[in-house]
Design a protein around this motif. Structure first.
Motif, short mmCIF file in Angstrom:
data_model
loop_
_atom_site.label_atom_id
_atom_site.label_comp_id
_atom_site.label_asym_id
_atom_site.label_seq_id
_atom_site.Cartn_x
_atom_site.Cartn_y
_atom_site.Cartn_z
N ALA A 1 0.74 -1.01 0.01
CA ALA A 1 0.02 -0.21 0.08
C ALA A 1 0.78 1.50 0.00
CB ALA A 1 -0.86 0.15 1.19
N THR A 2 0.56 2.13 -0.82
CA THR A 2 1.32 3.56 -0.82
C THR A 2 0.54 4.48 0.37
OG1 THR A 2 -0.33 4.37 -2.64
CG2 THR A 2 1.70 3.14 -3.24
N ALA A 3 -0.56 4.05 0.56
CA ALA A 3 -1.29 4.89 1.87
C ALA A 3 -1.96 3.77 2.74
CB ALA A 3 -2.15 5.82 1.41
N ASP A 4 -2.27 4.00 3.83
CA ASP A 4 -3.40 3.17 4.84
C ASP A 4 -4.36 2.85 4.04
OD1 ASP A 4 -1.42 3.59 6.77
OD2 ASP A 4 -2.56 4.60 8.05
N ALA A 5 -4.49 1.50 3.63
CA ALA A 5 -5.70 0.55 2.97
C ALA A 5 -6.50 0.20 3.96
CB ALA A 5 -5.09 -0.27 1.93
N THR A 6 -7.84 0.17 3.81
CA THR A 6 -8.85 -0.20 4.70
C THR A 6 -9.80 -0.89 4.08
OG1 THR A 6 -10.39 1.85 4.91
CG2 THR A 6 -8.34 1.74 6.52
N VAL A 7 -10.46 -2.14 4.66
CA VAL A 7 -11.63 -2.57 4.06
C VAL A 7 -12.48 -3.54 5.03
CG1 VAL A 7 -10.47 -4.84 3.99
CG2 VAL A 7 -12.11 -4.37 2.14
N ASN A 8 -13.65 -3.23 4.79
CA ASN A 8 -14.63 -3.86 5.92
C ASN A 8 -14.51 -5.48 5.71
OD1 ASN A 8 -15.17 -1.33 6.71
ND2 ASN A 8 -17.23 -1.09 5.83
N TYR A 9 -14.85 -6.36 6.65
CA TYR A 9 -15.00 -7.81 6.42
C TYR A 9 -16.24 -8.03 7.38
CZ TYR A 9 -12.76 -8.03 11.02
OH TYR A 9 -12.28 -7.96 12.35
N LYS A 10 -16.74 -9.28 6.91
CA LYS A 10 -17.78 -9.94 7.71
C LYS A 10 -18.09 -11.31 7.43
CE LYS A 10 -21.69 -8.82 4.67
NZ LYS A 10 -23.03 -7.99 4.31
N THR A 11 -18.48 -12.10 8.39
CA THR A 11 -18.64 -13.53 8.26
C THR A 11 -20.37 -13.48 7.67
OG1 THR A 11 -19.43 -13.60 10.40
CG2 THR A 11 -17.13 -14.28 9.95
N ILE A 12 -20.38 -14.73 6.75
CA ILE A 12 -21.90 -14.94 6.24
C ILE A 12 -22.10 -16.39 6.52
CG2 ILE A 12 -23.35 -14.76 4.27
CD1 ILE A 12 -21.48 -12.71 3.13
N ALA A 13 -23.23 -16.70 7.09
CA ALA A 13 -23.67 -18.16 7.30
C ALA A 13 -23.80 -18.90 5.84
CB ALA A 13 -24.84 -18.37 8.04
N ALA A 14 -23.50 -20.13 5.73
CA ALA A 14 -23.57 -21.23 4.63
C ALA A 14 -24.07 -22.36 5.38
CB ALA A 14 -22.43 -21.21 3.91
N THR A 15 -23.38 -23.57 5.20
CA THR A 15 -23.94 -24.70 6.17
C THR A 15 -23.68 -24.61 7.18
OG1 THR A 15 -21.87 -26.03 5.36
CG2 THR A 15 -23.77 -26.09 3.67
N ALA A 16 -22.60 -23.99 7.77
CA ALA A 16 -22.25 -23.74 9.15
C ALA A 16 -23.34 -22.74 9.86
CB ALA A 16 -20.82 -23.25 9.33
N THR A 17 -23.79 -22.75 11.00
CA THR A 17 -24.76 -22.07 11.51
C THR A 17 -24.00 -21.02 12.45
OG1 THR A 17 -26.33 -23.84 11.47
CG2 THR A 17 -26.84 -22.05 13.10
N VAL B 1 -18.70 -12.48 13.01
CA VAL B 1 -17.53 -11.38 13.39
C VAL B 1 -17.73 -10.20 12.03
CG1 VAL B 1 -16.11 -12.54 14.72
CG2 VAL B 1 -15.69 -12.53 12.40
N SER B 2 -17.78 -9.07 12.34
CA SER B 2 -17.50 -8.23 11.23
C SER B 2 -16.55 -7.18 11.91
CB SER B 2 -18.93 -7.43 10.84
OG SER B 2 -19.30 -6.71 12.32
N GLY B 3 -16.06 -6.11 10.90
CA GLY B 3 -15.14 -5.09 11.41
C GLY B 3 -14.45 -4.40 10.24
N THR B 4 -13.40 -3.80 10.50
CA THR B 4 -12.64 -2.94 9.57
C THR B 4 -11.31 -3.33 9.76
OG1 THR B 4 -14.26 -1.03 9.38
CG2 THR B 4 -12.01 -0.77 8.56
N ILE B 5 -10.45 -3.74 8.69
CA ILE B 5 -9.13 -4.02 8.94
C ILE B 5 -8.24 -2.84 8.25
CG2 ILE B 5 -9.11 -5.66 6.98
CD1 ILE B 5 -7.50 -7.32 8.72
N THR B 6 -7.08 -2.77 8.77
CA THR B 6 -6.16 -1.58 8.24
C THR B 6 -4.84 -2.40 7.84
OG1 THR B 6 -7.24 0.17 9.33
CG2 THR B 6 -5.05 0.51 8.33
N ILE B 7 -4.49 -2.15 6.54
CA ILE B 7 -2.93 -2.53 6.10
C ILE B 7 -2.25 -1.21 5.90
CG2 ILE B 7 -1.92 -3.83 4.40
CD1 ILE B 7 -4.31 -5.25 3.59
#
Length: 397
Positions: free
Chosen positions: A60-76, A84-90
Motif C-alpha cells: 500500500a502507498t497509503a493506509d488501506a482499509t476494508v470492511n469484513y464480515k462472516t456470512i452463514a452457509a452450511t455452518a450455523t 464477526v465483522s469489522g474494519t481491517i487496516t493494512i
C-alpha cells in the motif's frame, strides 16, 4: 497577438480533457487489489481459531482499509462459529493483515460445514477477484458418532457355555491387546478390491460403546477409497465354541462388509488350506440379504465352498442391529441370525477336499471392502461414507 480560432480552442480543450481523464484512470488503476484467503481446519473438542489473511497484491502507498464480515452457509452462525465483522487496516508499505473467527468445539462426526468471509467498502485499494473466502470446518474426523441402538440383542450367557473372551468396545481406543490392522491395497486382496486399508481413526474408531469401521471415497496412496481391516491374529484365536457379533451393516453398490475368520496357520499352509469361516457377508446392492459361507481346499485351484443366504422379510440390515452367530463343534458348523434363524449349516462329513481345517485355531477379521469380484464397483448411486457398527463380539466355550 496570436488569436486562436474557436476550432483550435475546442481541440485544445478536448486534448486536455482526454489527457486528464487518462491520468485519473491511471491513478485509479494503480490502487492495490485486496483479497482474502480461505481456511480449512479440523474441528477440535474445544473452541479453535480460524485465522484469515487479508492481502494486497502490492504494498500500500497509503493506509488501506476494508470492511469484513462472516456470512452463514452450511455452518450455523453462533452455533458452529462466532459471527464477526469489522474494519481491517493494512498500513502504508505493508501488504497483509489478519482477522480471526472462533469456531465452536465439537467432536461429532458428520458432514463438513463452511461459512463465508466477505470483504466490502475498500479505501485506498480495490476489491480483487478473491474478495470472498470461506471457513471450512472439517467434521468428518470427529470421534463421537451416536448410533440408534434398536435391534436384536443376544443373551449374555448360555447354558453349558462360559464366556471366554469379549470386546464390548466400551473404551475410547481400539484395544491393541485384541486387534491389529492390516494396511495397504495388497493387489486387491485376491478379489480385485479397490480400497486402501489404513490404521487411521478416520477409518476405524470407538464411540459410545461401539466400534465404527468407515469406508470413504477419497484419494489415498494408490487407491480412490479407504477403509479398515482389523484382525485378532496372534492376540485372540479360538477353536470351537459359540460366537455372537452384534452389528449394524452398511449398504450401497460396491460395498462389501464382512465378519469372518481365517485359520491361524494361514502363514504356513496358505489359503484355502487354512480354512475360512464367513459368519456374515453382505453385498451392498442387496442390503436385505446376508450370507454365511465356508471355504477350504488344498490350493486356490483345488478350492471348495458351501454357504447359504438369508433375506429379511422387511427392511434392510443397515436399519437396525442384528446378531450374527457361529456355533462350532468338532462335527459341524452352524451360522445363525438373531439366535434362532439358521442361515447355514454343514457337517464334517460334507468337507472332503483336502485336509479338514476346522479343527484348528482361527482368528477374527472385521472389514468393509469396496469393490471386488463379487459386489462389483461403486456407482453413482453409492453414498459415502459407509459405516459398519459393531456393538460387541463374544466367544463362549
Amino acid at each position: 497577438m496570436l488569436r486562436l480560432s474557436p476550432t483550435i480552442l475546442l481541440c485544445c480543450y478536448c486534448t486536455c480533457f482526454i489527457s486528464c481523464s487518462k491520468s485519473d484512470n491511471n491513478s485509479s488503476g494503480t490502487l492495490p487489489a485486496v483479497s482474502v484467503n480461505s481456511v480449512s481446519q479440523e474441528r477440535t473438542l474445544t473452541n479453535s481459531t480460524f485465522r484469515f489473511t487479508v492481502s494486497l497484491d502490492k504494498a500500500a502507498t497509503a493506509d488501506a482499509t476494508v470492511n469484513y464480515k462472516t456470512i452463514a452457509a452450511t455452518a450455523t452462525e453462533d452455533e458452529d462459529y462466532e459471527a464477526v465483522s469489522g474494519t481491517i487496516t493494512i498500513a502504508k508499505g505493508q501488504s497483509q493483515a489478519n482477522f480471526e473467527v472462533q469456531v465452536t468445539g465439537d467432536s461429532l462426526r458428520k458432514e463438513d460445514e463452511f461459512f463465508y468471509v466477505q470483504l466490502e467498502n475498500p479505501k485506498n485499494c480495490v476489491l480483487g477477484s478473491k474478495a470472498k473466502g470461506s471457513g471450512n470446518i472439517i467434521n468428518a474426523n470427529g470421534l463421537y458418532f451416536p448410533v440408534d441402538n434398536s435391534g436384536y440383542t443376544s443373551p449374555a450367557s448360555y447354558a453349558g457355555y462360559s464366556l471366554v473372551w469379549s470386546d464390548e468396545f466400551d473404551g475410547t481406543l481400539i484395544s491393541d491387546a485384541n486387534w491389529q490392522f492390516e494396511a495397504g491395497n495388497n493387489n486387491g486382496w485376491g478379489n480385485n478390491e479397490l480400497e486402501y486399508y489404513t490404521n487411521r481413526s478416520q477409518n476405524a474408531f470407538v464411540s459410545q460403546g461401539n466400534l465404527i469401521i468407515e469406508a470413504r471415497k477419497e484419494s489415498f496412496q494408490t487407491s480412490n477409497y479407504t477403509s479398515a481391516r482389523m484382525i485378532t491374529k496372534g492376540n485372540k484365536e479360538f477353536t470351537y465354541g459359540r460366537v455372537d457379533i452384534r452389528a449394524k451393516l452398511p449398504k450401497g453398490k460396491g460395498i462389501w462388509p464382512a465378519l469372518w475368520m481365517l485359520g491361524s496357520n494361514i502363514s504356513s499352509v496358505s489359503w484355502p488350506a487354512c480354512g475360512e469361516i464367513d459368519i456374515m457377508e453382505l453385498v451392498g446392492h442387496e442390503p436385505n440379504k446376508v450370507y454365511g459361507t465356508l471355504h477350504w481346499g488344498t490350493s486356490a485351484a483345488v478350492h471348495d465352498s458351501k454357504g447359504a443366504g438369508y433375506t429379511l422379510g422387511a427392511g434392510s440390515f443397515d436399519e437396525a442391529f442384528h446378531v450374527y452367530s457361529l456355533i462350532w463343534t468338532a462335527d459341524s458348523l452352524k451360522i445363525y441370525l438373531d439366535n434362532n434363524i439358521e442361515v447355514f449349516k454343514i457337517s464334517r462329513t460334507e468337507i472332503s477336499t483336502g485336509n479338514y481345517p476346522f479343527d484348528k485355531s482361527f482368528f477374527f477379521i472385521f472389514n468393509i471392502a469396496v469393490g471386488g469380484n463379487w459386489p462389483g464397483s461403486p456407482d453413482d448411486t453409492t453414498v459415502f461414507p459407509q459405516r459398519m457398527v459393531v456393538d460387541y463380539i463374544r466367544v463362549f466355550q
